[in-house]
Design an enzyme around this catalytic site. Structure first.
Site, PDB file in Angstrom:
ATOM      1  CB  CYS A   1      24.121 -71.219 -89.635  1.00 54.12           C
ATOM      2  SG  CYS A   1      23.315 -72.576 -88.913  1.00 54.12           S
TER       3      CYS A   1
ATOM      4  CD  GLN B   1      19.441 -77.480 -80.811  1.00 46.51           C
ATOM      5  OE1 GLN B   1      19.742 -76.626 -81.165  1.00 46.51           O
ATOM      6  NE2 GLN B   1      18.582 -77.550 -79.862  1.00 46.51           N
TER       7      GLN B   1
ATOM      8  CG  HIS C   1      21.252 -73.521 -84.759  1.00 45.15           C
ATOM      9  ND1 HIS C   1      22.222 -74.579 -84.988  1.00 45.15           N
ATOM     10  CD2 HIS C   1      20.485 -73.778 -83.563  1.00 45.15           C
ATOM     11  CE1 HIS C   1      21.833 -75.499 -84.057  1.00 45.15           C
ATOM     12  NE2 HIS C   1      20.903 -75.142 -83.551  1.00 45.15           N
TER      13      HIS C   1
ATOM     14  CB  CYS D   1      26.199 -75.249 -86.588  1.00 44.52           C
ATOM     15  SG  CYS D   1      26.522 -74.469 -88.304  1.00 44.52           S
ATOM     16  CD  GLU D   2      28.634 -81.916 -87.728  1.00 43.05           C
ATOM     17  OE1 GLU D   2      29.209 -82.135 -86.555  1.00 43.05           O
ATOM     18  OE2 GLU D   2      28.041 -82.808 -88.419  1.00 43.05           O
ATOM     19  CG  HIS D   3      26.041 -78.330 -91.128  1.00 39.02           C
ATOM     20  ND1 HIS D   3      24.779 -78.404 -90.460  1.00 39.02           N
ATOM     21  CD2 HIS D   3      25.977 -79.561 -91.559  1.00 39.02           C
ATOM     22  CE1 HIS D   3      24.168 -79.599 -90.122  1.00 39.02           C
ATOM     23  NE2 HIS D   3      25.284 -80.315 -90.851  1.00 39.02           N
ATOM     24  CG  HIS D   4      26.666 -72.945 -92.148  1.00 39.61           C
ATOM     25  ND1 HIS D   4      25.509 -73.609 -91.603  1.00 39.61           N
ATOM     26  CD2 HIS D   4      26.463 -72.766 -93.438  1.00 39.61           C
ATOM     27  CE1 HIS D   4      24.868 -73.803 -92.561  1.00 39.61           C
ATOM     28  NE2 HIS D   4      25.361 -73.239 -93.767  1.00 39.61           N
TER      29      HIS D   4
HETATM   30  N1  LIG Z   1      19.827 -80.774 -88.031  1.00 37.45           N
HETATM   31  C1  LIG Z   1      20.486 -79.935 -87.813  1.00 37.45           C
HETATM   32  N2  LIG Z   1      20.639 -79.034 -88.880  1.00 37.45           N
HETATM   33  C2  LIG Z   1      21.522 -78.068 -88.724  1.00 37.45           C
HETATM   34  C3  LIG Z   1      21.831 -77.706 -87.597  1.00 37.45           C
HETATM   35  N3  LIG Z   1      22.899 -76.590 -87.790  1.00 37.45           N
HETATM   36  C4  LIG Z   1      22.895 -76.255 -88.812  1.00 37.45           C
HETATM   37  N4  LIG Z   1      22.002 -76.933 -89.467  1.00 37.45           N
HETATM   38  C5  LIG Z   1      21.476 -76.955 -90.940  1.00 37.45           C
HETATM   39  O1  LIG Z   1      22.250 -77.596 -91.590  1.00 37.45           O
HETATM   40  C6  LIG Z   1      21.712 -77.158 -93.096  1.00 37.45           C
HETATM   41  C7  LIG Z   1      22.948 -77.438 -94.042  1.00 37.45           C
HETATM   42  O2  LIG Z   1      22.309 -77.150 -95.163  1.00 37.45           O
HETATM   43  P1  LIG Z   1      23.050 -76.983 -96.575  1.00 37.45           P
HETATM   44  O3  LIG Z   1      22.057 -77.135 -97.789  1.00 37.45           O
HETATM   45  O4  LIG Z   1      24.032 -78.286 -96.725  1.00 37.45           O
HETATM   46  O5  LIG Z   1      23.751 -75.962 -96.461  1.00 37.45           O
HETATM   47  P2  LIG Z   1      23.527 -74.267 -96.746  1.00 37.45           P
HETATM   48  O6  LIG Z   1      23.203 -74.254 -98.332  1.00 37.45           O
HETATM   49  O7  LIG Z   1      24.363 -73.359 -96.070  1.00 37.45           O
HETATM   50  O8  LIG Z   1      21.836 -74.181 -96.218  1.00 37.45           O
HETATM   51  P3  LIG Z   1      21.129 -72.853 -95.659  1.00 37.45           P
HETATM   52  O9  LIG Z   1      21.522 -72.755 -94.329  1.00 37.45           O
HETATM   53  O10 LIG Z   1      19.646 -73.247 -95.979  1.00 37.45           O
HETATM   54  O11 LIG Z   1      21.619 -71.788 -96.486  1.00 37.45           O
HETATM   55  C8  LIG Z   1      21.031 -76.084 -92.999  1.00 37.45           C
HETATM   56  O12 LIG Z   1      19.718 -76.427 -93.007  1.00 37.45           O
HETATM   57  C9  LIG Z   1      21.341 -75.599 -91.497  1.00 37.45           C
HETATM   58  O13 LIG Z   1      20.293 -74.846 -90.962  1.00 37.45           O
HETATM   59  C10 LIG Z   1      21.731 -78.595 -86.261  1.00 37.45           C
HETATM   60  O14 LIG Z   1      22.537 -78.375 -85.500  1.00 37.45           O
HETATM   61  N5  LIG Z   1      21.068 -79.621 -86.556  1.00 37.45           N
HETATM   62 ZN   LIG Z   2      25.089 -74.003 -89.449  1.00 36.31          ZN
END
Ligand SMILES: Nc1nc2c(ncn2[C@@H]2O[C@H](COP(=O)(O)OP(=O)(O)OP(=O)(O)O)[C@@H](O)[C@H]2O)c(=O)[nH]1
Ligand SMILES: [Zn+2]
Length: 209
Positions: free
Chosen positions: A169, A139, A167, A98-101
């Site tokens: 994460c 995704q 996921h 996942c590109e966020h984590h």
């Molecule tokens: N729509 C979508 N969200 C994703 C995907 N992979 C991870 N996420 C979400 O990306 C979001 C990033 O949220 P942020 O609030 O910016 O980051 P964070 O503080 O690490 O969030 P938490 O995961 O809730 O602890 C999270 O809700 C993840 O579950 C994906 O493939 N699609």
């Molecule tokens: Zn993630």
């Protein structure tokens, strides 16, 4: 050897268009920083080779930046006995990050299309899944990129992509919910317009289970 022959230009990868890749040494130094950030000593014996291994692993995890889906899908076959009904390859395992984590999400892809004037090798659908999975992704974007690549390559009458994934994460950190899965799907052409075709796609995914 003819010295006047110019070397062919190396095709720029998606990554190189955006950013100049750091050297291996720079990447390994970044891993050492992250080990120290985790709270360990990057110089202790067990961790000495870890930056090298991590950097090698990154090459595998993110190999999709060096691959071209159009190239993989360029060979099509037309001698299929006039077959023009749905072709579905289900349960294609994939793993992405996942590109966020930068944490894995792991699951299965189901890919279907209605041929127009040719079919592709079945393995190519799995290869195309990997081209996009092996990048930093959401995704939703992964779903869209797979179906767009198929549409561009073989112009089918319709296509469908469904992904189901867990996921890490969401399970290993953050909200810590183990076992949930996320389903995304995208339809194009006849499969977007015709509910019956969509139902057939979902039925075929379940068939024989
Ligand atoms: N729509 C979508 N969200 C994703 C995907 N992979 C991870 N996420 C979400 O990306 C979001 C990033 O949220 P942020 O609030 O910016 O980051 P964070 O503080 O690490 O969030 P938490 O995961 O809730 O602890 C999270 O809700 C993840 O579950 C994906 O493939 N699609
Ligand atoms: Zn993630």
């Amino acid at each position: 050897m003819d010295m006047n022959v110019k070397p062919k230009p190396v095709a720029q990868t998606a990554l190189e268009r955006v950013i100049q890749r750091p050297s291996r040494e720079e990447a390994e130094a970044a891993v050492r920083t992250l080990i120290a950030w985790a709270g360990d000593n990057p110089n202790r014996e067990g961790l000495i080779d870890t930056p090298r291994r991590v950097v090698d692993s990154y090459r595998e995890f993110y190999s999709g930046y060096d691959e071209d889906a159009a190239k993989i899908l360029e060979t099509t076959f037309s001698e299929v006995g006039g077959y023009d009904d749905i072709v579905l390859v289900r349960d294609i395992p994939f793993n992405s990050h996942c590109e966020h984590h930068m944490v894995p999400f792991v699951g299965k892809a189901h890919i279907a299309y209605l041929p127009h004037d040719g079919v592709v090798g079945l393995s190519k659908l799995a290869r195309v899944t990997d081209v996009f999975a092996k990048r930093l992704q959401t995704q939703e974007n992964l779903t869209a990129q797979i179906i767009e690549a198929i549409n561009e390559a073989i112009n089918p009458r319709g296509a469908a992509v469904m992904l189901e994934a867990e996921h890490m994460c969401m399970s290993m950190r953050g909200v810590r919910k183990h076992g949930s899965s996320t389903i995304t799907h995208r339809f194009t052409g006849v499969l977007a317009e015709d509910r019956q075709e969509q139902d057939r796609f979902f039925a075929l995914i379940r068939a024989g289970r």
